[in-house]
Design a protein around this motif. Structure first.
Motif, mmCIF file in Angstrom:
data_model
loop_
_atom_site.group_PDB
_atom_site.id
_atom_site.type_symbol
_atom_site.label_atom_id
_atom_site.label_comp_id
_atom_site.label_asym_id
_atom_site.label_seq_id
_atom_site.Cartn_x
_atom_site.Cartn_y
_atom_site.Cartn_z
ATOM 1 N N GLY A 61 -2.410 6.884 0.524
ATOM 2 C CA GLY A 61 -3.660 6.899 1.261
ATOM 3 C C GLY A 61 -4.567 5.726 0.985
ATOM 4 N N SER A 62 -5.467 5.505 1.963
ATOM 5 C CA SER A 62 -6.419 4.396 1.849
ATOM 6 C C SER A 62 -7.432 4.652 0.746
ATOM 7 C CB SER A 62 -7.131 4.189 3.179
ATOM 8 O OG SER A 62 -7.816 5.358 3.568
ATOM 9 N N SER A 63 -7.686 5.929 0.424
ATOM 10 C CA SER A 63 -8.650 6.239 -0.638
ATOM 11 C C SER A 63 -8.140 5.754 -1.985
ATOM 12 C CB SER A 63 -8.942 7.740 -0.687
ATOM 13 O OG SER A 63 -7.757 8.466 -0.955
ATOM 14 N N LYS A 64 -6.839 5.896 -2.219
ATOM 15 C CA LYS A 64 -6.258 5.411 -3.474
ATOM 16 C C LYS A 64 -6.307 3.891 -3.527
ATOM 17 C CE LYS A 64 -4.049 5.510 -7.386
ATOM 18 N NZ LYS A 64 -4.752 5.928 -8.637
ATOM 19 N N LEU A 65 -6.030 3.235 -2.411
ATOM 20 C CA LEU A 65 -6.105 1.776 -2.368
ATOM 21 C C LEU A 65 -7.527 1.314 -2.641
ATOM 22 C CD1 LEU A 65 -4.868 -0.998 -1.803
ATOM 23 C CD2 LEU A 65 -5.249 -0.592 0.640
ATOM 24 N N SER A 66 -8.504 1.971 -2.048
ATOM 25 C CA SER A 66 -9.912 1.615 -2.287
ATOM 26 C C SER A 66 -10.286 1.814 -3.746
ATOM 27 C CB SER A 66 -10.824 2.460 -1.392
ATOM 28 O OG SER A 66 -10.635 2.136 -0.033
ATOM 29 N N GLU A 67 -9.742 2.866 -4.352
ATOM 30 C CA GLU A 67 -10.018 3.136 -5.775
ATOM 31 C C GLU A 67 -9.466 2.023 -6.651
ATOM 32 O OE1 GLU A 67 -8.348 6.242 -9.135
ATOM 33 O OE2 GLU A 67 -8.621 6.987 -7.088
ATOM 34 N N VAL A 68 -8.230 1.605 -6.367
ATOM 35 C CA VAL A 68 -7.601 0.536 -7.147
ATOM 36 C C VAL A 68 -8.366 -0.771 -6.970
ATOM 37 C CG1 VAL A 68 -5.523 -0.890 -7.391
ATOM 38 C CG2 VAL A 68 -5.316 1.587 -7.133
ATOM 39 N N ILE A 69 -8.656 -1.125 -5.713
ATOM 40 C CA ILE A 69 -9.376 -2.372 -5.430
ATOM 41 C C ILE A 69 -10.768 -2.350 -6.047
ATOM 42 C CG2 ILE A 69 -10.449 -3.734 -3.593
ATOM 43 C CD1 ILE A 69 -7.474 -4.184 -3.739
ATOM 44 N N GLY A 70 -11.436 -1.216 -5.961
ATOM 45 C CA GLY A 70 -12.795 -1.110 -6.472
ATOM 46 C C GLY A 70 -12.898 -1.346 -7.969
ATOM 47 N N ALA A 71 -11.807 -1.047 -8.689
ATOM 48 C CA ALA A 71 -11.811 -1.216 -10.145
ATOM 49 C C ALA A 71 -11.283 -2.577 -10.584
ATOM 50 C CB ALA A 71 -10.964 -0.107 -10.779
ATOM 51 N N THR A 72 -11.033 -3.444 -9.611
ATOM 52 C CA THR A 72 -10.359 -4.716 -9.884
ATOM 53 C C THR A 72 -11.319 -5.901 -9.862
ATOM 54 O OG1 THR A 72 -8.276 -3.917 -8.966
ATOM 55 C CG2 THR A 72 -8.587 -6.296 -9.038
ATOM 56 N N LYS A 73 -11.232 -6.733 -10.902
ATOM 57 C CA LYS A 73 -12.014 -7.968 -10.947
ATOM 58 C C LYS A 73 -11.146 -9.204 -10.714
ATOM 59 C CE LYS A 73 -15.465 -6.066 -14.145
ATOM 60 N NZ LYS A 73 -16.079 -6.170 -15.496
ATOM 61 N N GLY A 74 -9.855 -9.058 -10.971
ATOM 62 C CA GLY A 74 -8.925 -10.164 -10.767
ATOM 63 C C GLY A 74 -7.764 -9.723 -9.901
ATOM 64 N N ILE A 75 -7.546 -10.420 -8.797
ATOM 65 C CA ILE A 75 -6.440 -10.106 -7.897
ATOM 66 C C ILE A 75 -5.312 -11.111 -8.148
ATOM 67 C CG2 ILE A 75 -5.676 -9.956 -5.506
ATOM 68 C CD1 ILE A 75 -7.524 -7.742 -6.120
ATOM 69 N N LEU A 76 -4.150 -10.589 -8.498
ATOM 70 C CA LEU A 76 -2.982 -11.414 -8.774
ATOM 71 C C LEU A 76 -1.972 -11.208 -7.642
ATOM 72 C CD1 LEU A 76 -2.521 -10.507 -12.567
ATOM 73 C CD2 LEU A 76 -4.106 -12.156 -11.541
ATOM 74 N N PHE A 77 -1.649 -12.257 -6.932
ATOM 75 C CA PHE A 77 -0.691 -12.189 -5.829
ATOM 76 C C PHE A 77 0.671 -12.692 -6.298
ATOM 77 C CE2 PHE A 77 -4.707 -12.357 -3.600
ATOM 78 C CZ PHE A 77 -4.511 -11.706 -2.384
ATOM 79 N N ASP A 78 1.694 -11.879 -6.145
ATOM 80 C CA ASP A 78 3.039 -12.424 -6.205
ATOM 81 C C ASP A 78 3.176 -13.381 -5.025
ATOM 82 O OD1 ASP A 78 5.803 -12.734 -6.819
ATOM 83 O OD2 ASP A 78 6.302 -11.190 -5.353
ATOM 84 N N PHE A 79 4.096 -14.331 -5.113
ATOM 85 C CA PHE A 79 4.195 -15.367 -4.079
ATOM 86 C C PHE A 79 5.260 -15.058 -3.030
ATOM 87 C CE2 PHE A 79 5.868 -19.658 -2.787
ATOM 88 C CZ PHE A 79 4.796 -19.998 -1.980
ATOM 89 N N ASP A 80 6.511 -14.916 -3.470
ATOM 90 C CA ASP A 80 7.620 -14.711 -2.535
ATOM 91 C C ASP A 80 7.612 -13.268 -2.044
ATOM 92 O OD1 ASP A 80 9.879 -14.981 -1.034
ATOM 93 O OD2 ASP A 80 11.260 -15.200 -2.724
ATOM 94 N N GLY A 81 7.087 -13.061 -0.862
ATOM 95 C CA GLY A 81 6.933 -11.717 -0.303
ATOM 96 C C GLY A 81 5.528 -11.524 0.221
#
Length: 231
Positions: free
Chosen positions: A2-22
């Protein structure tokens, strides 16, 4: 999930780390991985005929790099240098970024968060792609694989911990967006959250089973969540 879980994870995040290939680029879209793997197997064979025999038939260049550790320093260096050249060449013909990736990078940056790319691909490869597509200004740090140390590639948490240190953010305040089981395993080992990017159908269950905090099916979903949850 669900989007609520995604919002919870994002809301607690100060650093976003992106994998590259994909999540950002399909590295070998224009220069297929099996062909690169064959080239690398020939490099291995020139240094170690027996190990070259093992490398033949392996379709994944990264697996040949891992295999090179059995041949010692000369083999590792030869494969690393050949793979890096192949990756830089490949991203130049890989086509545009993954749909939604640019929006996600822009949203991560504009939300006030620190942004890093954390990849098993080489730093040179990642930087070449970001520069080619005018994205370098959106990324604070690029952490490619540790040259000549294949064992430190994900699922080892080394690159995530280095990214967190360079971003000056605790690992448990970082979230990795990745499309593989090894990404999720690396995030867990680092103490970071993970968003599984199921860009292929078979990855949905695998990413959930390995413990991704949330699984998404497109990068636009990540972009929207970041825009809705300022840092």
């Amino acid at each position: 999930m669900g989007s609520s879980k995604l919002s919870e994870v994002i809301g607690a995040t100060k650093g976003i780390l992106f994998d590259f290939d994909g999540p950002i680029c399909e590295v070998f879209a224009g220069r297929p991985a099996p062909g690169v793997a064959r080239e690398l197997s020939e490099v291995v064979a020139r240094h170690d005929a027996t190990l070259g025999g093992k490398a033949r038939g392996v379709d994944d260049p990264m697996e040949i790099l891992r295999l090179s550790t059995q041949g010692g320093e000369l083999v590792i260096r030869a494969v690393e240098e050949s793979l890096t050249k192949a990756e830089v060449s490949a991203v130049k013909v890989a086509g545009p970024p993954i749909p939604g990736a640019v929006a996600a990078l822009e949203a991560a940056h504009s939300s006030g968060r620190r942004v890093a790319v954390v990849s098993n691909n080489s730093t040179a490869c990642v930087r070449a792609f970001l520069m080619l597509h005018g994205l370098r200004h959106l990324v604070h740090e690029v952490i490619g694989r540790a040259a000549y140390w294949p064992d430190l590639m994900k699922p080892d948490p080394y690159s995530l911990l280095l990214a967190a240190a360079r971003l000056h953010i605790r690992p448990d305040h970082c979230t990795l967006i990745g499309d593989s089981v090894t990404d999720v395993e690396a995030a867990r080992a680092a103490g970071s959250a993970s968003i599984g990017f199921a860009n292929k159908q078979h990855k949905r269950l695998a990413l959930a089973e390995v413990g991704a905090d949330v699984v998404v099916y497109d990068m636009t979903t990540v972009a929207n969540a970041l825009m809705s949850n300022p840092g």
